[in-house]
Design a protein around this motif. Structure first.
Motif, PDB file in Angstrom:
ATOM      1  N   PHE A 140      50.534  10.748  47.121  1.00 35.80           N
ATOM      2  CA  PHE A 140      51.397  11.837  46.362  1.00 35.80           C
ATOM      3  C   PHE A 140      51.465  11.401  44.829  1.00 35.80           C
ATOM      4  CE2 PHE A 140      52.755  11.638  50.801  1.00 35.80           C
ATOM      5  CZ  PHE A 140      52.816  13.013  51.035  1.00 35.80           C
ATOM      6  N   GLY A 141      51.026  12.324  44.200  1.00 29.72           N
ATOM      7  CA  GLY A 141      51.172  12.244  42.720  1.00 29.72           C
ATOM      8  C   GLY A 141      52.519  12.405  42.167  1.00 29.72           C
ATOM      9  N   ASP A 142      52.702  12.287  40.948  1.00 29.29           N
ATOM     10  CA  ASP A 142      54.261  12.656  40.413  1.00 29.29           C
ATOM     11  C   ASP A 142      54.578  14.033  40.472  1.00 29.29           C
ATOM     12  OD1 ASP A 142      54.405  10.218  39.495  1.00 29.29           O
ATOM     13  OD2 ASP A 142      53.455  10.502  37.590  1.00 29.29           O
ATOM     14  N   VAL A 143      55.957  14.498  40.652  1.00 32.02           N
ATOM     15  CA  VAL A 143      56.414  15.604  40.879  1.00 32.02           C
ATOM     16  C   VAL A 143      56.832  16.071  39.301  1.00 32.02           C
ATOM     17  CG1 VAL A 143      58.458  16.957  41.559  1.00 32.02           C
ATOM     18  CG2 VAL A 143      57.296  15.129  42.956  1.00 32.02           C
ATOM     19  N   ASN A 144      56.251  17.329  38.915  1.00 33.89           N
ATOM     20  CA  ASN A 144      56.454  17.645  37.593  1.00 33.89           C
ATOM     21  C   ASN A 144      57.001  18.990  37.815  1.00 33.89           C
ATOM     22  OD1 ASN A 144      54.333  16.148  36.228  1.00 33.89           O
ATOM     23  ND2 ASN A 144      52.994  16.668  37.991  1.00 33.89           N
ATOM     24  N   VAL A 145      57.986  19.248  36.724  1.00 32.56           N
ATOM     25  CA  VAL A 145      58.936  20.656  36.423  1.00 32.56           C
ATOM     26  C   VAL A 145      58.885  20.844  34.983  1.00 32.56           C
ATOM     27  CG1 VAL A 145      61.131  21.363  37.001  1.00 32.56           C
ATOM     28  CG2 VAL A 145      60.548  19.529  38.305  1.00 32.56           C
ATOM     29  N   TYR A 146      58.485  22.238  34.801  1.00 30.74           N
ATOM     30  CA  TYR A 146      58.636  22.861  33.719  1.00 30.74           C
ATOM     31  C   TYR A 146      59.317  24.224  33.742  1.00 30.74           C
ATOM     32  CZ  TYR A 146      54.589  25.950  34.618  1.00 30.74           C
ATOM     33  OH  TYR A 146      53.533  26.855  35.042  1.00 30.74           O
ATOM     34  N   THR A 147      60.051  24.793  32.627  1.00 37.26           N
ATOM     35  CA  THR A 147      60.426  25.862  32.466  1.00 37.26           C
ATOM     36  C   THR A 147      59.667  26.846  31.670  1.00 37.26           C
ATOM     37  OG1 THR A 147      61.975  25.406  30.433  1.00 37.26           O
ATOM     38  CG2 THR A 147      62.819  24.783  32.948  1.00 37.26           C
ATOM     39  N   LEU A 148      59.769  28.097  31.355  1.00 37.09           N
ATOM     40  CA  LEU A 148      59.210  29.081  30.616  1.00 37.09           C
ATOM     41  C   LEU A 148      59.455  28.664  29.058  1.00 37.09           C
ATOM     42  CD1 LEU A 148      59.312  32.366  32.684  1.00 37.09           C
ATOM     43  CD2 LEU A 148      57.580  30.524  32.626  1.00 37.09           C
ATOM     44  N   THR A 149      60.929  28.005  28.935  1.00 37.66           N
ATOM     45  CA  THR A 149      61.117  27.981  27.675  1.00 37.66           C
ATOM     46  C   THR A 149      61.222  26.525  26.997  1.00 37.66           C
ATOM     47  OG1 THR A 149      63.671  27.395  28.689  1.00 37.66           O
ATOM     48  CG2 THR A 149      63.163  29.600  27.870  1.00 37.66           C
ATOM     49  N   GLY A 150      60.603  25.638  28.034  1.00 36.83           N
ATOM     50  CA  GLY A 150      60.220  24.422  27.884  1.00 36.83           C
ATOM     51  C   GLY A 150      61.276  23.612  27.421  1.00 36.83           C
ATOM     52  N   SER A 151      62.460  23.708  28.117  1.00 35.97           N
ATOM     53  CA  SER A 151      63.633  23.093  27.796  1.00 35.97           C
ATOM     54  C   SER A 151      64.145  22.046  28.818  1.00 35.97           C
ATOM     55  CB  SER A 151      64.868  24.131  27.536  1.00 35.97           C
ATOM     56  OG  SER A 151      65.170  24.695  28.693  1.00 35.97           O
ATOM     57  N   TRP A 152      63.217  21.714  29.910  1.00 40.98           N
ATOM     58  CA  TRP A 152      63.545  20.843  30.778  1.00 40.98           C
ATOM     59  C   TRP A 152      64.045  19.414  30.239  1.00 40.98           C
ATOM     60  CZ3 TRP A 152      64.599  20.605  36.184  1.00 40.98           C
ATOM     61  CH2 TRP A 152      64.749  19.394  36.662  1.00 40.98           C
ATOM     62  N   PRO A 153      65.127  18.806  30.749  1.00 35.69           N
ATOM     63  CA  PRO A 153      65.944  18.980  32.067  1.00 35.69           C
ATOM     64  C   PRO A 153      67.199  19.989  31.585  1.00 35.69           C
ATOM     65  CG  PRO A 153      66.670  16.866  31.216  1.00 35.69           C
ATOM     66  CD  PRO A 153      65.204  17.485  30.186  1.00 35.69           C
ATOM     67  N   ARG A 154      67.189  20.671  30.647  1.00 32.10           N
ATOM     68  CA  ARG A 154      68.264  21.814  30.342  1.00 32.10           C
ATOM     69  C   ARG A 154      67.548  23.065  30.859  1.00 32.10           C
ATOM     70  NH1 ARG A 154      68.486  22.526  25.133  1.00 32.10           N
ATOM     71  NH2 ARG A 154      70.168  23.664  25.254  1.00 32.10           N
ATOM     72  N   VAL A 155      68.140  23.805  31.568  1.00 31.77           N
ATOM     73  CA  VAL A 155      67.795  24.981  32.351  1.00 31.77           C
ATOM     74  C   VAL A 155      68.701  26.036  32.053  1.00 31.77           C
ATOM     75  CG1 VAL A 155      66.727  25.890  34.486  1.00 31.77           C
ATOM     76  CG2 VAL A 155      66.562  23.468  34.178  1.00 31.77           C
ATOM     77  N   PHE A 156      68.159  27.106  32.004  1.00 31.44           N
ATOM     78  CA  PHE A 156      69.000  28.158  31.691  1.00 31.44           C
ATOM     79  C   PHE A 156      69.266  29.019  33.064  1.00 31.44           C
ATOM     80  CE2 PHE A 156      66.866  28.501  27.133  1.00 31.44           C
ATOM     81  CZ  PHE A 156      67.926  27.860  26.690  1.00 31.44           C
TER      82      PHE A 156
END
Length: 538
Positions: A140-156
């Protein structure tokens, strides 16, 4: 049979009497429990001599404590190598099969060699190669998270998350699994997703979730849990992030905190936005009794940046009001602000009272001011029946409550038309009318049409102060009469005073002497007769 037995016996004796030397490889062989692994490994010559010949005599697997472990099937090739030089690495191919019952962990693959030295002597040595047994074929590789605004870990709130990881199946058979994703806060789960997935052998797979964050979520810190379950084990990853609206109501300011009834005034609402989102602005007006008197709704289309919106104030009735402002998305309120202002009636002329006397005509202007003290201008226009006109204005201070401003003009005869205007803060209050003056006791000269202003007018909070205005040509005869009477009185007083002083200086007078010529009579003036024509010649 005797010959074979003799050779076997010799080998056993050699194994018993020849020294054993252990060597290791720096490579690691990995195998999955219930699967197999094949490849190549480089083994170094453990002796400081050259081997003319070396043959593999035995292969087995040991645990870390030196015990042989069952459940492995190992094949090594080639079985015989020649001319294995000092410190030289020799490459061997391997195939290791592992039973599912073997516990995962670290082991050692042991290979025993029988070597022949150039002198013909025999040497036995053992090579140890690290061996690792894996429970699952999945890496298992790393778990990646992104948002359309690119503000992770601040999410709207109302936005979207993309969560994914890469999984490599090292095994030779496909593995079935299930992936789960949950978002929770305070022990309560708000989002729960799952999907089935097949991990093909010797290939990479991507496990991906698109997460839509509902508007029903509130602001705060949340926990994201990412789990993949397979028959051979479970992989999990926990992440934390902050959820927020991305829209802030900065505050509200007023154009005026005191407004006259019916006037126009606005409130300025400041909003900061970090995203593109539709919002609604709600404005409520509440009086000092707690009653809602008016409500305004305004639809907003917000982008990134700061915005200022104008909201008209409620000014239809006097009183103290609280303006309550809220901004929301859907049915969710994301910010509030408030301010207080006062609506008052403008100062006004409540009445005008004319007061007549033989000398003056007063106009008492009654002013009512329900609000705070203010500064204003009062102007007047009077038209007498004889043509006299008075016109002017005066800056006054208008106190709170009731006050009176008195204007004094010379009285005259006939009707007087009057108009008074009070201007305070752009609001004008007017009062006008007609007053009939009684006829004056002494007639004066005919009035002339002039325009002038009184000398002075004053205001007071509650007690009026009178002042006299300057007369015009219509009242010049009053001034002339007063001056004439004053001059006569002064002259008479002066003559009397002088005569009395002269008598006191001469004392007692003697007897009156008579003129010898008798009494003097003034001669008659000559009389001239006028003829209609000259006398005739004789």
């Amino acid at each position: 049979m005797r010959r074979i037995s003799s050779v076997t016996l010799i080998v056993l004796v050699l194994l018993a009497i020849l020294p054993l030397t252990a060597a290791s490889s720096d490579q690691v062989i990995q195998v999955i429990a219930g699967d197999y692994s094949d490849g190549s490994v480089v083994v170094l010559n453990p002796h400081r001599v050259n081997y003319k010949l070396a043959s593999v005599r035995e292969v087995w697997v040991e645990s870390p404590d030196g015990r042989r472990v069952e459940g492995f099937n190992v094949t090594i090739s080639p079985r015989v190598v020649q001319d294995w030089g000092l410190g030289e690495g020799m490459t061997f191919r391997y195939n290791v099969s592992c039973a599912p019952t073997v516990a995962p962990g670290g082991y050692s693959l042991k290979i025993r060699f029988l070597g022949v030295l150039p002198t013909g002597e025999l040497s036995i040595f053992i090579v140890s190669v690290p061996l690792t047994v894996l429970e699952s074929p999945l890496h298992f590789g790393d778990v990646n998270v992104y948002t359309l605004t690119g503000s992770w870990p601040r999410v709207f709130i109302g936005g979207e998350l993309v969560v994914y990881s890469s999984v490599y199946n090292m095994g030779h058979v496909a593995v079935n699994g299930t992936a789960f994703l949950t978002i929770s806060r305070g022990g309560k789960t708000y989002v729960s997703l799952s999907k089935a997935i097949v991990f093909e052998p010797a290939s990479d797979s991507t496990v991906l979730f698109n997460v839509k964050l509902p508007y029903s979520l509130g602001q705060g810190d949340y926990t994201l849990k990412y789990v993949i379950k397979t028959p051979r084990g479970t992989f999990s990853k926990t992440l934390t992030f902050s959820l927020e609206w991305g829209v802030s109501l900065l505050g509200v300011s007023l154009e005026k905190d005191r407004v006259y009834v019916g006037d126009s005034a606005v409130a300025y609402v400041s909003v900061m936005s970090q995203r593109n989102i539709p919002a609604n602005l709600t404005v409520r007006f509440i009086n000092d009794k707690g009653e809602h008197v008016d409500t305004l709704l305004k639809q907003l289309s917000l982008g990134e940046g700061s915005f200022v919106f104008e909201v008209p104030l409620f000014t239809e009735a006097p009183g103290r009001y609280n303006i309550s402002i809220s901004i929301g998305v859907g049915e969710n309120v994301i910010g509030t602000a408030s301010a207080t202002y006062e609506v008052v009636e403008a100062p006004r002329i409540s009445s005008v009272v004319p007061v007549y006397s033989e000398e003056n005509l007063e106009f008492r202007v009654m002013i009512s001011n329900p609000g705070a003290a203010a500064s204003g201008v009062i102007s007047y226009l009077l038209r007498f029946e004889n043509g006299t006109v008075y016109k002017g204005s005066k800056v006054i201070d208008v106190p709170s409550g009731n006050s009176t401003v008195v204007f004094v003009f010379p009285s005259g005869a006939g009707d007087v038309e009057y108009t008074f205007n009070l201007s305070v803060g752009g609001r004008v209050s007017s009062a006008s009318g007609t007053f009939e003056q009684p006829s004056p006791p002494t007639p004066g000269p005919a009035p002339t049409n002039t325009s002038t202003t009184p000398v002075e007018n004053t205001t007071s909070s509650y007690t009026p102060s009178n002042s006299t205005g300057a007369p015009t040509s219509g009242g010049l005869w009053w001034l002339f009469a007063v001056l004439l009477i004053t001059a006569l009185v002064v002259s008479g007083a002066y003559c009397i005073h002088r005569n009395q002083a002269g008598r006191k200086r001469r004392g007692k007078r003697g007897p009156k002497r008579r003129s010898p010529l008798g009494r003097f009579r003034r001669p008659r003036p000559p009389t001239f007769w006028e003829r209609d024509s000259l006398p005739k010649k004789k």
